[in-house]
Design a protein around this motif. Sequence first.
Motif, PDB file in Angstrom:
ATOM      1  N   CYS A 135      -1.258  10.931  -7.313  1.00  0.00           N
ATOM      2  CA  CYS A 135      -0.655  11.516  -6.117  1.00  0.00           C
ATOM      3  C   CYS A 135      -1.399  12.824  -5.569  1.00  0.00           C
ATOM      4  O   CYS A 135      -1.361  12.897  -4.265  1.00  0.00           O
ATOM      5  N   TRP A 136      -2.155  13.351  -6.264  1.00  0.00           N
ATOM      6  CA  TRP A 136      -2.975  14.526  -5.605  1.00  0.00           C
ATOM      7  C   TRP A 136      -4.049  13.982  -4.721  1.00  0.00           C
ATOM      8  O   TRP A 136      -4.358  14.439  -3.593  1.00  0.00           O
ATOM      9  N   TYR A 137      -4.417  12.701  -5.056  1.00  0.00           N
ATOM     10  CA  TYR A 137      -5.354  11.992  -4.339  1.00  0.00           C
ATOM     11  C   TYR A 137      -4.754  11.256  -3.050  1.00  0.00           C
ATOM     12  O   TYR A 137      -5.569  11.044  -2.296  1.00  0.00           O
ATOM     13  N   ALA A 138      -3.592  10.934  -3.103  1.00  0.00           N
ATOM     14  CA  ALA A 138      -2.778  10.721  -1.734  1.00  0.00           C
ATOM     15  C   ALA A 138      -3.217  11.362  -0.687  1.00  0.00           C
ATOM     16  O   ALA A 138      -2.887  10.776   0.344  1.00  0.00           O
ATOM     17  N   LYS A 139      -3.419  12.594  -0.716  1.00  0.00           N
ATOM     18  CA  LYS A 139      -3.602  13.618   0.451  1.00  0.00           C
ATOM     19  C   LYS A 139      -4.912  13.645   0.743  1.00  0.00           C
ATOM     20  O   LYS A 139      -5.212  14.380   1.700  1.00  0.00           O
ATOM     21  N   GLY A 140      -5.757  12.867   0.196  1.00  0.00           N
ATOM     22  CA  GLY A 140      -7.158  12.941   0.390  1.00  0.00           C
ATOM     23  C   GLY A 140      -7.486  11.920   1.761  1.00  0.00           C
ATOM     24  O   GLY A 140      -6.704  11.905   2.629  1.00  0.00           O
ATOM     25  N   GLU A 141      -8.655  11.451   1.860  1.00  0.00           N
ATOM     26  CA  GLU A 141      -9.480  10.754   3.026  1.00  0.00           C
ATOM     27  C   GLU A 141      -9.659   9.496   2.331  1.00  0.00           C
ATOM     28  O   GLU A 141      -9.943   9.061   1.155  1.00  0.00           O
ATOM     29  N   GLY A 142      -9.547   8.407   3.366  1.00  0.00           N
ATOM     30  CA  GLY A 142     -10.174   7.194   3.032  1.00  0.00           C
ATOM     31  C   GLY A 142      -9.064   6.000   2.578  1.00  0.00           C
ATOM     32  O   GLY A 142      -7.925   6.298   2.602  1.00  0.00           O
ATOM     33  N   TRP A 143      -9.576   4.876   2.212  1.00  0.00           N
ATOM     34  CA  TRP A 143      -8.595   3.875   1.925  1.00  0.00           C
ATOM     35  C   TRP A 143      -7.834   4.075   0.530  1.00  0.00           C
ATOM     36  O   TRP A 143      -6.758   3.720   0.614  1.00  0.00           O
ATOM     37  N   VAL A 144      -8.649   4.609  -0.371  1.00  0.00           N
ATOM     38  CA  VAL A 144      -8.036   5.049  -1.666  1.00  0.00           C
ATOM     39  C   VAL A 144      -6.745   5.802  -1.468  1.00  0.00           C
ATOM     40  O   VAL A 144      -5.798   5.546  -1.720  1.00  0.00           O
ATOM     41  N   ALA A 145      -6.911   6.905  -0.689  1.00  0.00           N
ATOM     42  CA  ALA A 145      -5.783   7.991  -0.542  1.00  0.00           C
ATOM     43  C   ALA A 145      -4.552   7.250   0.542  1.00  0.00           C
ATOM     44  O   ALA A 145      -3.573   7.341   0.097  1.00  0.00           O
ATOM     45  N   LEU A 146      -5.135   6.344   1.271  1.00  0.00           N
ATOM     46  CA  LEU A 146      -4.053   5.461   2.179  1.00  0.00           C
ATOM     47  C   LEU A 146      -3.267   4.559   1.269  1.00  0.00           C
ATOM     48  O   LEU A 146      -1.965   4.322   1.523  1.00  0.00           O
ATOM     49  N   ILE A 147      -4.096   3.879   0.228  1.00  0.00           N
ATOM     50  CA  ILE A 147      -3.122   3.022  -0.635  1.00  0.00           C
ATOM     51  C   ILE A 147      -2.312   3.619  -1.507  1.00  0.00           C
ATOM     52  O   ILE A 147      -1.216   3.397  -1.835  1.00  0.00           O
ATOM     53  N   PHE A 148      -2.820   4.715  -2.026  1.00  0.00           N
ATOM     54  CA  PHE A 148      -1.922   5.622  -2.926  1.00  0.00           C
ATOM     55  C   PHE A 148      -0.697   6.144  -2.076  1.00  0.00           C
ATOM     56  O   PHE A 148       0.502   6.153  -2.804  1.00  0.00           O
ATOM     57  N   SER A 149      -1.034   6.598  -0.917  1.00  0.00           N
ATOM     58  CA  SER A 149       0.290   7.113  -0.236  1.00  0.00           C
ATOM     59  C   SER A 149       1.335   5.997   0.027  1.00  0.00           C
ATOM     60  O   SER A 149       2.515   6.281   0.238  1.00  0.00           O
ATOM     61  N   ALA A 150       0.894   4.878   0.494  1.00  0.00           N
ATOM     62  CA  ALA A 150       1.562   3.673   0.724  1.00  0.00           C
ATOM     63  C   ALA A 150       2.256   3.291  -0.451  1.00  0.00           C
ATOM     64  O   ALA A 150       3.553   2.923  -0.534  1.00  0.00           O
ATOM     65  N   GLY A 151       1.827   3.435  -1.717  1.00  0.00           N
ATOM     66  CA  GLY A 151       2.342   2.907  -2.984  1.00  0.00           C
ATOM     67  C   GLY A 151       3.769   3.840  -2.950  1.00  0.00           C
ATOM     68  O   GLY A 151       4.879   3.509  -3.485  1.00  0.00           O
ATOM     69  N   ILE A 152       3.481   5.343  -2.908  1.00  0.00           N
ATOM     70  CA  ILE A 152       4.541   6.369  -3.078  1.00  0.00           C
ATOM     71  C   ILE A 152       5.816   6.079  -1.935  1.00  0.00           C
ATOM     72  O   ILE A 152       6.846   5.867  -2.393  1.00  0.00           O
ATOM     73  N   LEU A 153       5.367   5.692  -0.878  1.00  0.00           N
ATOM     74  CA  LEU A 153       6.174   5.463   0.299  1.00  0.00           C
ATOM     75  C   LEU A 153       6.835   4.221   0.133  1.00  0.00           C
ATOM     76  O   LEU A 153       8.123   4.022   0.319  1.00  0.00           O
ATOM     77  N   GLY A 154       6.475   3.112  -0.557  1.00  0.00           N
ATOM     78  CA  GLY A 154       6.911   1.937  -0.880  1.00  0.00           C
ATOM     79  C   GLY A 154       8.069   1.827  -1.747  1.00  0.00           C
ATOM     80  O   GLY A 154       9.138   1.434  -1.703  1.00  0.00           O
ATOM     81  N   VAL A 155       7.923   2.684  -2.647  1.00  0.00           N
ATOM     82  CA  VAL A 155       8.955   3.072  -3.648  1.00  0.00           C
ATOM     83  C   VAL A 155      10.266   3.681  -2.972  1.00  0.00           C
ATOM     84  O   VAL A 155      11.258   3.451  -3.181  1.00  0.00           O
ATOM     85  N   LEU A 156       9.963   4.958  -2.176  1.00  0.00           N
ATOM     86  CA  LEU A 156      10.654   5.479  -1.476  1.00  0.00           C
ATOM     87  C   LEU A 156      11.643   4.460  -0.184  1.00  0.00           C
ATOM     88  O   LEU A 156      12.600   4.737  -0.184  1.00  0.00           O
ATOM     89  N   VAL A 157      10.816   3.498   0.270  1.00  0.00           N
ATOM     90  CA  VAL A 157      11.676   2.709   1.187  1.00  0.00           C
ATOM     91  C   VAL A 157      12.662   1.921   0.321  1.00  0.00           C
ATOM     92  O   VAL A 157      13.819   1.812   0.677  1.00  0.00           O
ATOM     93  N   ASN A 158      12.439   1.482  -0.935  1.00  0.00           N
ATOM     94  CA  ASN A 158      13.301   0.755  -1.614  1.00  0.00           C
ATOM     95  C   ASN A 158      14.415   1.558  -2.207  1.00  0.00           C
ATOM     96  O   ASN A 158      15.621   0.955  -2.385  1.00  0.00           O
ATOM     97  N   THR A 159      14.152   2.948  -2.205  1.00  0.00           N
ATOM     98  CA  THR A 159      15.306   3.726  -2.708  1.00  0.00           C
ATOM     99  C   THR A 159      16.347   3.913  -1.460  1.00  0.00           C
ATOM    100  O   THR A 159      17.352   4.449  -1.402  1.00  0.00           O
ATOM    101  N   ALA A 160      15.806   3.913  -0.278  1.00  0.00           N
ATOM    102  CA  ALA A 160      16.383   4.278   0.944  1.00  0.00           C
ATOM    103  C   ALA A 160      17.160   2.964   1.519  1.00  0.00           C
ATOM    104  O   ALA A 160      18.241   3.368   2.278  1.00  0.00           O
ATOM    105  N   PHE A 161      16.715   1.790   1.282  1.00  0.00           N
ATOM    106  CA  PHE A 161      17.227   0.723   2.170  1.00  0.00           C
ATOM    107  C   PHE A 161      17.580  -0.502   0.982  1.00  0.00           C
ATOM    108  O   PHE A 161      17.039  -0.719  -0.013  1.00  0.00           O
ATOM    109  N   VAL A 162      18.598  -0.992   1.172  1.00  0.00           N
ATOM    110  CA  VAL A 162      18.716  -2.552   0.630  1.00  0.00           C
ATOM    111  C   VAL A 162      18.689  -3.861   1.584  1.00  0.00           C
ATOM    112  O   VAL A 162      19.115  -3.319   2.937  1.00  0.00           O
TER     113      VAL A 162
END
Length: 216
Positions: A135-162
């Motif tokens: 998660c610490w690297y999710a706040k970084g730069e580049g595609w790796v950080a973007l993928i990490f951030s998207a993974g976190i938000l993907g989980v939150l999308v599923n907690t928010a919507f059915v």
Amino acid sequence: MELLDRIRAPKKSDSVKMQVIFTIGILLLGICMGTFSKYLDYHQGHLPVLLQAIDNALDFHNFLGGFAPWIVIAVCIAVYSHTSFRAAINVFLFFTGFVGSYYIYCNFVAGFFPKSYAMIWIAYTIASPFLGFLCWYAKGEGWVALIFSAGILGVLVNTAFVYGMFYIDIRSWLNVLMLLLGILVLRKSVKETICMMGIAIVFALIIKTVIPFYFW
């Protein structure tokens, strides 16, 4: 480490004393939040007037019994730590305090111990240092950080919507708020944030396919 530093370089550390104070504070926060969460759940019919009104209006005890608020808190602890290793330690101690106090309250105050549900949270706590590190690297730069951030938000999308093939509905407005907070914390440039959300939706669909039952 040089490769990881390209994603996000460590910040200048505080003194050892300040690091220890901050880490102890994180542990105490976890203990307080775990105790409060179980107190709210166990005494939901006999709460003080203000807490009762909030709980009735927002179903607050069920919200705190889910994963969304704790994911967002863990992400905040991780990304605002000075280094990835500090993030791993801080997130682990938060969940140790939270899960430990929650189930101690269950066992010794409420008089029951939900073993199967506890095992999920214990497993999550064991995995939390590794997740905090990433998660610490999710706040970084580049595609790796973007993928990490998207993974976190993907989980939150599923907690928010059915949702399904031809429908979508809100699971919880409070979880939608957690999703928005997650986006705020992990935001990047406008273009990158839009891209991040697009990838997050793809991740959400994959997660829903791989784990078709709802446990968060």
